[in-house]
Write a protein that holds these residues in place. Sequence first.
Motif, PDB file in Angstrom:
ATOM      1  N   PHE A 312      13.917  -6.625   3.814  1.00 50.83           N
ATOM      2  CA  PHE A 312      14.894  -5.522   3.179  1.00 50.83           C
ATOM      3  C   PHE A 312      15.370  -6.278   1.925  1.00 50.83           C
ATOM      4  O   PHE A 312      15.581  -7.344   1.536  1.00 50.83           O
ATOM      5  N   LEU A 313      15.717  -5.052   1.074  1.00 50.34           N
ATOM      6  CA  LEU A 313      16.121  -5.370  -0.257  1.00 50.34           C
ATOM      7  C   LEU A 313      17.480  -4.881  -0.481  1.00 50.34           C
ATOM      8  O   LEU A 313      18.179  -4.078   0.044  1.00 50.34           O
ATOM      9  N   GLY A 314      18.227  -5.359  -1.587  1.00 47.30           N
ATOM     10  CA  GLY A 314      19.346  -4.820  -2.035  1.00 47.30           C
ATOM     11  C   GLY A 314      19.203  -3.772  -3.045  1.00 47.30           C
ATOM     12  O   GLY A 314      20.075  -2.929  -3.394  1.00 47.30           O
ATOM     13  N   SER A 315      18.070  -3.500  -3.560  1.00 50.76           N
ATOM     14  CA  SER A 315      17.765  -2.414  -4.411  1.00 50.76           C
ATOM     15  C   SER A 315      16.336  -1.981  -4.406  1.00 50.76           C
ATOM     16  O   SER A 315      15.540  -2.805  -3.681  1.00 50.76           O
ATOM     17  N   SER A 316      16.047  -1.032  -4.899  1.00 55.70           N
ATOM     18  CA  SER A 316      14.671  -0.653  -4.731  1.00 55.70           C
ATOM     19  C   SER A 316      13.731  -1.582  -5.478  1.00 55.70           C
ATOM     20  O   SER A 316      13.935  -2.172  -6.249  1.00 55.70           O
ATOM     21  N   GLY A 317      12.260  -1.939  -4.799  1.00 59.55           N
ATOM     22  CA  GLY A 317      11.454  -2.555  -5.495  1.00 59.55           C
ATOM     23  C   GLY A 317      10.008  -2.021  -5.713  1.00 59.55           C
ATOM     24  O   GLY A 317      10.097  -0.715  -5.741  1.00 59.55           O
ATOM     25  N   PRO A 318       8.996  -2.560  -6.122  1.00 58.02           N
ATOM     26  CA  PRO A 318       7.876  -1.929  -6.682  1.00 58.02           C
ATOM     27  C   PRO A 318       7.090  -1.620  -5.603  1.00 58.02           C
ATOM     28  O   PRO A 318       7.346  -1.964  -4.520  1.00 58.02           O
ATOM     29  N   SER A 319       6.263  -0.588  -5.658  1.00 61.73           N
ATOM     30  CA  SER A 319       5.185  -0.003  -4.743  1.00 61.73           C
ATOM     31  C   SER A 319       4.109  -0.096  -5.185  1.00 61.73           C
ATOM     32  O   SER A 319       3.620  -0.448  -6.317  1.00 61.73           O
ATOM     33  N   GLN A 320       3.060   0.164  -4.237  1.00 67.56           N
ATOM     34  CA  GLN A 320       1.577   0.094  -4.895  1.00 67.56           C
ATOM     35  C   GLN A 320       1.241   1.381  -5.350  1.00 67.56           C
ATOM     36  O   GLN A 320       2.122   2.352  -5.556  1.00 67.56           O
ATOM     37  N   ALA A 321       0.210   1.340  -6.059  1.00 65.51           N
ATOM     38  CA  ALA A 321      -0.314   2.458  -6.886  1.00 65.51           C
ATOM     39  C   ALA A 321      -0.526   3.639  -5.952  1.00 65.51           C
ATOM     40  O   ALA A 321      -1.132   3.555  -4.883  1.00 65.51           O
ATOM     41  N   VAL A 322      -0.213   4.771  -6.506  1.00 64.49           N
ATOM     42  CA  VAL A 322      -0.343   6.085  -5.478  1.00 64.49           C
ATOM     43  C   VAL A 322      -1.173   7.146  -6.447  1.00 64.49           C
ATOM     44  O   VAL A 322      -0.603   7.237  -7.556  1.00 64.49           O
ATOM     45  N   ILE A 323      -1.884   7.885  -5.817  1.00 60.30           N
ATOM     46  CA  ILE A 323      -2.488   8.888  -6.439  1.00 60.30           C
ATOM     47  C   ILE A 323      -2.454  10.015  -5.561  1.00 60.30           C
ATOM     48  O   ILE A 323      -2.680  10.133  -4.433  1.00 60.30           O
ATOM     49  N   THR A 324      -2.024  11.258  -6.178  1.00 58.15           N
ATOM     50  CA  THR A 324      -2.160  12.372  -5.300  1.00 58.15           C
ATOM     51  C   THR A 324      -2.352  13.614  -6.169  1.00 58.15           C
ATOM     52  O   THR A 324      -2.475  13.654  -7.297  1.00 58.15           O
ATOM     53  N   PRO A 325      -2.708  14.695  -5.420  1.00 60.52           N
ATOM     54  CA  PRO A 325      -3.058  14.690  -4.188  1.00 60.52           C
ATOM     55  C   PRO A 325      -4.395  14.047  -3.581  1.00 60.52           C
ATOM     56  O   PRO A 325      -5.246  13.965  -4.353  1.00 60.52           O
ATOM     57  N   SER A 326      -4.467  13.507  -2.420  1.00 60.01           N
ATOM     58  CA  SER A 326      -5.404  12.719  -2.153  1.00 60.01           C
ATOM     59  C   SER A 326      -5.564  12.742  -0.556  1.00 60.01           C
ATOM     60  O   SER A 326      -4.619  13.155   0.248  1.00 60.01           O
ATOM     61  N   ARG A 327      -6.759  12.131   0.088  1.00 59.75           N
ATOM     62  CA  ARG A 327      -6.731  12.185   1.507  1.00 59.75           C
ATOM     63  C   ARG A 327      -7.680  10.980   2.001  1.00 59.75           C
ATOM     64  O   ARG A 327      -8.098  10.426   0.926  1.00 59.75           O
ATOM     65  N   PRO A 328      -7.429  10.549   3.146  1.00 59.41           N
ATOM     66  CA  PRO A 328      -8.126   9.511   3.568  1.00 59.41           C
ATOM     67  C   PRO A 328      -9.496   9.464   3.460  1.00 59.41           C
ATOM     68  O   PRO A 328     -10.154  10.729   3.455  1.00 59.41           O
ATOM     69  N   SER A 329     -10.349   8.575   2.968  1.00 62.63           N
ATOM     70  CA  SER A 329     -11.699   8.390   2.906  1.00 62.63           C
ATOM     71  C   SER A 329     -12.372   7.667   3.990  1.00 62.63           C
ATOM     72  O   SER A 329     -11.654   7.336   5.109  1.00 62.63           O
ATOM     73  N   SER A 330     -13.647   7.566   4.005  1.00 66.55           N
ATOM     74  CA  SER A 330     -14.357   6.887   4.995  1.00 66.55           C
ATOM     75  C   SER A 330     -13.909   5.296   5.052  1.00 66.55           C
ATOM     76  O   SER A 330     -14.131   4.665   5.859  1.00 66.55           O
ATOM     77  N   VAL A 331     -13.310   4.804   3.888  1.00 61.84           N
ATOM     78  CA  VAL A 331     -13.103   3.352   3.825  1.00 61.84           C
ATOM     79  C   VAL A 331     -11.672   3.178   3.863  1.00 61.84           C
ATOM     80  O   VAL A 331     -11.000   4.021   2.981  1.00 61.84           O
ATOM     81  N   PRO A 332     -11.123   2.464   4.703  1.00 57.68           N
ATOM     82  CA  PRO A 332      -9.551   2.152   5.030  1.00 57.68           C
ATOM     83  C   PRO A 332      -8.863   1.871   3.654  1.00 57.68           C
ATOM     84  O   PRO A 332      -9.517   1.065   2.823  1.00 57.68           O
ATOM     85  N   ASP A 333      -7.554   2.465   3.590  1.00 56.99           N
ATOM     86  CA  ASP A 333      -6.731   2.039   2.209  1.00 56.99           C
ATOM     87  C   ASP A 333      -7.443   2.614   0.962  1.00 56.99           C
ATOM     88  O   ASP A 333      -6.985   1.962  -0.139  1.00 56.99           O
ATOM     89  N   SER A 334      -8.409   3.420   0.908  1.00 54.10           N
ATOM     90  CA  SER A 334      -8.918   3.957  -0.329  1.00 54.10           C
ATOM     91  C   SER A 334      -8.986   5.494  -0.134  1.00 54.10           C
ATOM     92  O   SER A 334      -9.812   5.809   0.227  1.00 54.10           O
TER      93      SER A 334
END
Length: 804
Positions: A312-334
């Motif tokens: 847990f954090l005391g303040s907001s931290g970095p996040s992973q890159a996000v691209i939107t809009p998107s949907r799951p593909s046949s390959v996990p996490d991509s």
Amino acid sequence: MISDPNCATHVLPRTDDGWAADVPLGFPVVINGGTYTSVHVVNNGYVAFGASPPTYFNYWDLQLDTTWRTIIAPFMSDLDTRNPASDEVTYGQTTYGGRPAFCVNWGGTNGVGYFDMGAAELNRFQLILVDRSDIGFGDFDVVMNYDHIGWDGTYLSQVADGYEFPVWVGASQGLWGGFPGSGTYPGELRDGRTNALVSGSLNTPVPGRYIQQPRGGLPPERAAVSGTLYDPSGAPLAGATVQFCDAGGTCFFAVTNAQGVYTVPIDVNATDGGPLTMSAYPPAGSTWVPPSTTISVTPVIGQAYTGLDLLFLGSSGPSQAVITPSRPSSVPDSPAVFWQDPLTLMVNGCAGGSVCYDVFPGFGSTSGAAIASGCLTESFPGSGLFQGDVGPFYPDHGWVSIQFTSSALDGNPCSIPAPPLNVYIDPSGHVNNVNGNRIAGALVTLFRSDGPDGPFDVVPDGSAIMSPANRQNPMYSNERGHFGWDTVAGYYVVRAEKPGCTSAEDPAIPFVETDVLPVPPPVTDLDLRLDCSAVPPPVINAPVSLMVEATSSAGAVVVYDVSALDAADGAVPVNCAPASGSLFSAGTSTVTCEAMNWYGNVATVVFPVTVADSTPPALSLPATLEAYATSASGASVSYEVTAGDSVDGALAVSCVPPSGTAFPPGETTVSCQATDASGNVANGSFDVRVTFAWGGVLPPLSECGTNTFKKNQTVPVRFELTGPSADISTLAAQLFVARVVGGVVGPESPAKSVNGPGNVFQPVGPSGTYRFMLSTKGLTPGTYRLRFDLGDEVLHTISMTIKP
């Protein structure tokens, strides 16, 4: 336990090892390939299917891990209800959650005892079997409720003699086996113990409730997820709530223990089959927040996922890159993105610095000619969140890897590297209804020909004609109505169909089909329209209204159950605003829920949620207060009484008599009252007992001697007060005399003094000393009891003998 009079329709007469045979369930259940419509209700804490139970409690025949019998056992032990202090076992058909059900109560008001007619401790527990033929023939739910477990050993009264037979809790093999603490002695199943049944739960937050869901005659198939939560200092965080939820809103819960560890069992068949996303909530009173990094897991039956830790954090931290809009593909996490969509790319970097990206063709690629490049803009100065519009990627398609380069404010490399992101660019199409709403689950088939005039054949499933990202043909449109393939050159036709729908142009045709599509060039966004108006929208099952108790001045977090059932598609997701689990303010709010079936047809319902405070405050009262009198009229006694309310917090308390009042000798009841802002009143009382500090009798009387005097002799009866009462010189104590014959004390009468009428002591000598000159002239020889009445309701007596 669920209070239901139908559970007491039938009574199993008081017995040790008896049972009710072949009791109709009211519905069929399938267990290990066998179908049962009746059950044996056994006094010894279980039900049996098929073969009759043993004639006595045969522990070795009934062990859940080895028995050949089909048993569901909420608490299988040597129960005995012959003692009148024990309740009888009752059972009957009923409904539960709107479904037919069968229930058994072991214990009603009191509970059930143990062999041999033991009732020093009692247990109260319940079994409910719920028909779930709405899911599949013979499917059923098992609900075990525990209200009180006071004993947890067979032959409890004889454990000292070595009869240490364990309790079995659960079901025989082929269903799910035993619970923790089952089949071992001591199982620690009693209230307050390690495996206390009233404290645990399964598939619910309700303590003491355990729900199993056999389907197709088999037990739930599970995975497990575990990890540790830490506070910002790195210390384990106890009491935090963890949930893993799928996209359809099915959630599984746990609370971290003292070591900050959580373990969440996942019923894989109850999920939507997609990834479960973790959410974590800090304990009460904490302002910490979980990191923005998403933790998710796609559970597989029999797998245990460990080490899913969270700081847990005391303040907001970095996040992973996000691209939107998107949907799951046949390959996990991509993710997959539609090549015609304008996209937004977001990533964390160094505040005030810069983040740029390069899109390289190929999965995981970091080199070659970039098909797109650019830099992102910090959302606002100092935020560290960079975003920008990218795409559409048309006409490029296939796998790409987005690589990030970051720099800090001074131009040096950024200390927060942005992870690469693999993305599949999909030249997909959509299946929509005539209203433009997506149709999920439409069967989409790809046909190919070498020439524009055909013939067109179905592309074989798994064919290398299609990209490895999707080699399934036919395929079903996903939840967004998307479908698509990346193909080699040729001529293609795409057909979409779904039962109940027709071509939007010709209702006689049960599908829609494209014109011939030459590739290359890549086919642009296809919009296949079906007319599904003949299919009714889903039916939403929602509360008519909800009344919820406020938990704070802000209102209450309201959890409600809303589901939607479609005639064709079965259960479909429901989106509600405000969502279940939201904080609702005091008063009445309106919840609006929408459900769309896989035909794109929408249903809407609304219902009110009223949050009100109807719970009285909680009074904190002392036990009986003891005080010594400091004057003949009593003593001043101070006390502390508080009241707390879940909504209003601390409240003022009014008590009569108030604290600091002079309380008279004897016992006085103090009545207290507190009222919250909603007018809810709490009343309570306690006693204040004021007594004189008794120092005992003084010579010539003795509390240890014979105290023998001659008739007509004047006896000086003296006593003294001590401690806080030692300075009292105005006490109007009285003396009473009663004849004792054969050890029986006769009627009392006021003692007679040689100094005149009345039986009141006179103060003499040092302060706190009193004397009564007792005349024995009227007393016949014998034994007498002298009673000193100080007016504080405390009995002080001494024996005296009069001789002739």
